[in-house]
Design a protein around this motif. Structure first.
Motif, PDB file in Angstrom:
ATOM      1  N   SER A 152      69.242  58.328  29.482  1.00  0.00           N
ATOM      2  CA  SER A 152      70.124  59.208  30.256  1.00  0.00           C
ATOM      3  C   SER A 152      71.522  59.270  29.662  1.00  0.00           C
ATOM      4  O   SER A 152      72.513  59.389  30.386  1.00  0.00           O
ATOM      5  CB  SER A 152      70.199  58.720  31.712  1.00  0.00           C
ATOM      6  OG  SER A 152      70.665  57.367  31.757  1.00  0.00           O
ATOM      7  N   ALA A 153      71.612  59.210  28.317  1.00  0.00           N
ATOM      8  CA  ALA A 153      72.923  59.175  27.664  1.00  0.00           C
ATOM      9  C   ALA A 153      73.765  60.401  27.993  1.00  0.00           C
ATOM     10  O   ALA A 153      74.973  60.302  28.190  1.00  0.00           O
ATOM     11  CB  ALA A 153      72.747  59.041  26.158  1.00  0.00           C
ATOM     12  N   SER A 154      73.143  61.581  28.080  1.00  0.00           N
ATOM     13  CA  SER A 154      73.914  62.807  28.328  1.00  0.00           C
ATOM     14  C   SER A 154      74.624  62.763  29.666  1.00  0.00           C
ATOM     15  O   SER A 154      75.806  63.112  29.768  1.00  0.00           O
ATOM     16  CB  SER A 154      72.983  64.032  28.260  1.00  0.00           C
ATOM     17  OG  SER A 154      72.469  64.190  26.965  1.00  0.00           O
ATOM     18  N   LYS A 155      73.921  62.341  30.714  1.00  0.00           N
ATOM     19  CA  LYS A 155      74.553  62.278  32.034  1.00  0.00           C
ATOM     20  C   LYS A 155      75.659  61.232  32.071  1.00  0.00           C
ATOM     21  O   LYS A 155      76.733  61.453  32.640  1.00  0.00           O
ATOM     22  CB  LYS A 155      73.509  61.965  33.112  1.00  0.00           C
ATOM     23  CG  LYS A 155      74.100  61.957  34.521  1.00  0.00           C
ATOM     24  CD  LYS A 155      73.064  61.621  35.565  1.00  0.00           C
ATOM     25  CE  LYS A 155      73.676  61.707  36.960  1.00  0.00           C
ATOM     26  NZ  LYS A 155      74.896  60.896  37.120  1.00  0.00           N
ATOM     27  N   LEU A 156      75.396  60.087  31.447  1.00  0.00           N
ATOM     28  CA  LEU A 156      76.414  59.041  31.416  1.00  0.00           C
ATOM     29  C   LEU A 156      77.640  59.501  30.641  1.00  0.00           C
ATOM     30  O   LEU A 156      78.780  59.194  31.008  1.00  0.00           O
ATOM     31  CB  LEU A 156      75.835  57.773  30.798  1.00  0.00           C
ATOM     32  CG  LEU A 156      74.744  57.086  31.620  1.00  0.00           C
ATOM     33  CD1 LEU A 156      74.057  56.011  30.804  1.00  0.00           C
ATOM     34  CD2 LEU A 156      75.336  56.478  32.891  1.00  0.00           C
ATOM     35  N   LEU A 157      77.426  60.250  29.560  1.00  0.00           N
ATOM     36  CA  LEU A 157      78.551  60.774  28.794  1.00  0.00           C
ATOM     37  C   LEU A 157      79.324  61.820  29.596  1.00  0.00           C
ATOM     38  O   LEU A 157      80.539  61.958  29.435  1.00  0.00           O
ATOM     39  CB  LEU A 157      78.065  61.365  27.473  1.00  0.00           C
ATOM     40  CG  LEU A 157      77.696  60.332  26.404  1.00  0.00           C
ATOM     41  CD1 LEU A 157      77.000  61.007  25.239  1.00  0.00           C
ATOM     42  CD2 LEU A 157      78.931  59.586  25.926  1.00  0.00           C
ATOM     43  N   ASP A 158      78.636  62.557  30.469  1.00  0.00           N
ATOM     44  CA  ASP A 158      79.342  63.499  31.339  1.00  0.00           C
ATOM     45  C   ASP A 158      80.307  62.758  32.254  1.00  0.00           C
ATOM     46  O   ASP A 158      81.440  63.207  32.497  1.00  0.00           O
ATOM     47  CB  ASP A 158      78.343  64.314  32.162  1.00  0.00           C
ATOM     48  CG  ASP A 158      77.627  65.370  31.330  1.00  0.00           C
ATOM     49  OD1 ASP A 158      78.105  65.652  30.215  1.00  0.00           O
ATOM     50  OD2 ASP A 158      76.604  65.895  31.796  1.00  0.00           O
ATOM     51  N   ASP A 159      79.867  61.621  32.788  1.00  0.00           N
ATOM     52  CA  ASP A 159      80.767  60.795  33.612  1.00  0.00           C
ATOM     53  C   ASP A 159      81.944  60.304  32.782  1.00  0.00           C
ATOM     54  O   ASP A 159      83.091  60.284  33.251  1.00  0.00           O
ATOM     55  CB  ASP A 159      79.997  59.598  34.196  1.00  0.00           C
ATOM     56  CG  ASP A 159      78.890  60.025  35.153  1.00  0.00           C
ATOM     57  OD1 ASP A 159      78.990  61.154  35.693  1.00  0.00           O
ATOM     58  OD2 ASP A 159      77.944  59.253  35.356  1.00  0.00           O
ATOM     59  N   ALA A 160      81.678  59.906  31.541  1.00  0.00           N
ATOM     60  CA  ALA A 160      82.750  59.432  30.669  1.00  0.00           C
ATOM     61  C   ALA A 160      83.727  60.565  30.337  1.00  0.00           C
ATOM     62  O   ALA A 160      84.929  60.334  30.193  1.00  0.00           O
ATOM     63  CB  ALA A 160      82.169  58.837  29.385  1.00  0.00           C
ATOM     64  N   ARG A 161      83.217  61.783  30.215  1.00  0.00           N
ATOM     65  CA  ARG A 161      84.102  62.923  29.931  1.00  0.00           C
ATOM     66  C   ARG A 161      85.100  63.142  31.072  1.00  0.00           C
ATOM     67  O   ARG A 161      86.283  63.433  30.837  1.00  0.00           O
ATOM     68  CB  ARG A 161      83.272  64.185  29.693  1.00  0.00           C
ATOM     69  CG  ARG A 161      82.496  64.158  28.376  1.00  0.00           C
ATOM     70  CD  ARG A 161      81.697  65.436  28.164  1.00  0.00           C
ATOM     71  NE  ARG A 161      81.055  65.400  26.853  1.00  0.00           N
ATOM     72  CZ  ARG A 161      79.768  65.090  26.665  1.00  0.00           C
ATOM     73  NH1 ARG A 161      78.998  64.792  27.697  1.00  0.00           N
ATOM     74  NH2 ARG A 161      79.254  65.074  25.440  1.00  0.00           N
ATOM     75  N   THR A 162      84.619  63.022  32.317  1.00  0.00           N
ATOM     76  CA  THR A 162      85.517  63.159  33.470  1.00  0.00           C
ATOM     77  C   THR A 162      86.594  62.082  33.429  1.00  0.00           C
ATOM     78  O   THR A 162      87.783  62.350  33.679  1.00  0.00           O
ATOM     79  CB  THR A 162      84.716  63.051  34.780  1.00  0.00           C
ATOM     80  OG1 THR A 162      83.737  64.105  34.820  1.00  0.00           O
ATOM     81  CG2 THR A 162      85.625  63.175  35.985  1.00  0.00           C
TER      82      THR A 162
END
Length: 235
Positions: A152-162
């Protein structure tokens, strides 16, 4: 007015006409910063690269022996519950082997070496050690390494982007206060270097039975470059 004077007047007029246009395209005052954020999570997937290397007097003998031994490894993996779609041949080779009779003598063909490797994808990291033991027990004499991954790297990276945007805003506020100005609206937002290399980790392993494997954690990182317009404080 002479011809030369007319040309000079025309050039001067053209240069004066470009001044307002240049002024209009000048970039507005801004503060540009880079925001960063990272998320650490345990990996939930892994891949193992392993296989069999055999040697024989002829190419046919080396290939046949390798096919038999690799067949045992693949069968053992399937019996262990590994789906066929998670098995992929990663390397297949047949090479002649030479030896020198003397330092100045010609190379002498001594036989052939056949190698067949397969990459095994594991959707449950907890099975990692047992799958390594299965491969070695079935005859695999080469285990190249392990790749740990986060599905689930993409979703976790979305959280990191925020979080990275919030970090950029925090830094910009500090600069604005120090400069005696206020932040306006963002003028541009762009993501920094790609986070892909941080989504997996490679670890070499030996071929001892009952392999001890520690997955640890994966750190997914992202950076974002943001420019904010600035205005006089109080506006």
């Amino acid at each position: 007015m002479t011809h030369r004077a007319l040309i000079a007047a025309a050039l001067a007029s053209a240069m004066l006409g470009t001044v307002p246009a240049l002024a209009q395209t000048a970039p507005p005052p801004a503060i540009s910063v880079t925001g960063e954020a990272s998320v650490s999570v345990p990996p939930d997937q892994a891949t193992i690269d392993g296989g069999v290397t055999t040697e024989a007097r002829t190419a046919r003998e080396a290939s046949e022996a390798n096919n038999i031994e690799m067949g045992k490894v693949l069968l053992a993996l399937k019996n262990a519950g590994i789906d066929g779609k998670d098995l992929q041949t990663s390397r297949l080779s047949l090479q002649p082997q030479y030896a020198n009779r003397t330092q100045s003598g010609p190379n002498v063909l001594t036989g052939y070496r056949a190698s067949n490797h397969v990459t095994v994808k594991l959707r449950d990291v907890a099975k990692l050690a047992s799958v390594i033991d299965t491969m070695v027990g079935a005859g695999a004499n080469e285990i190249g390494g392990i790749n740990f991954m986060v599905a689930s790297a993409s979703k976790l990276l979305d959280d990191a982007r925020t979080q990275a945007i919030a970090d950029a805003k925090r830094k910009a506020d500090i600069y604005a206060r120090a400069a005696g100005v206020a932040l306006g609206a963002p003028l541009s937002i762009s993501e920094g270097g790609g986070p892909g290399p941080l989504a997996y980790r490679k670890m070499a392993v030996g071929m001892a039975a009952s392999a001890a494997v520690a997955p640890g954690e994966e750190t997914l990182s992202v950076s974002v470059n943001v420019s904010w317009a600035i205005k006089p404080a109080g506006q």
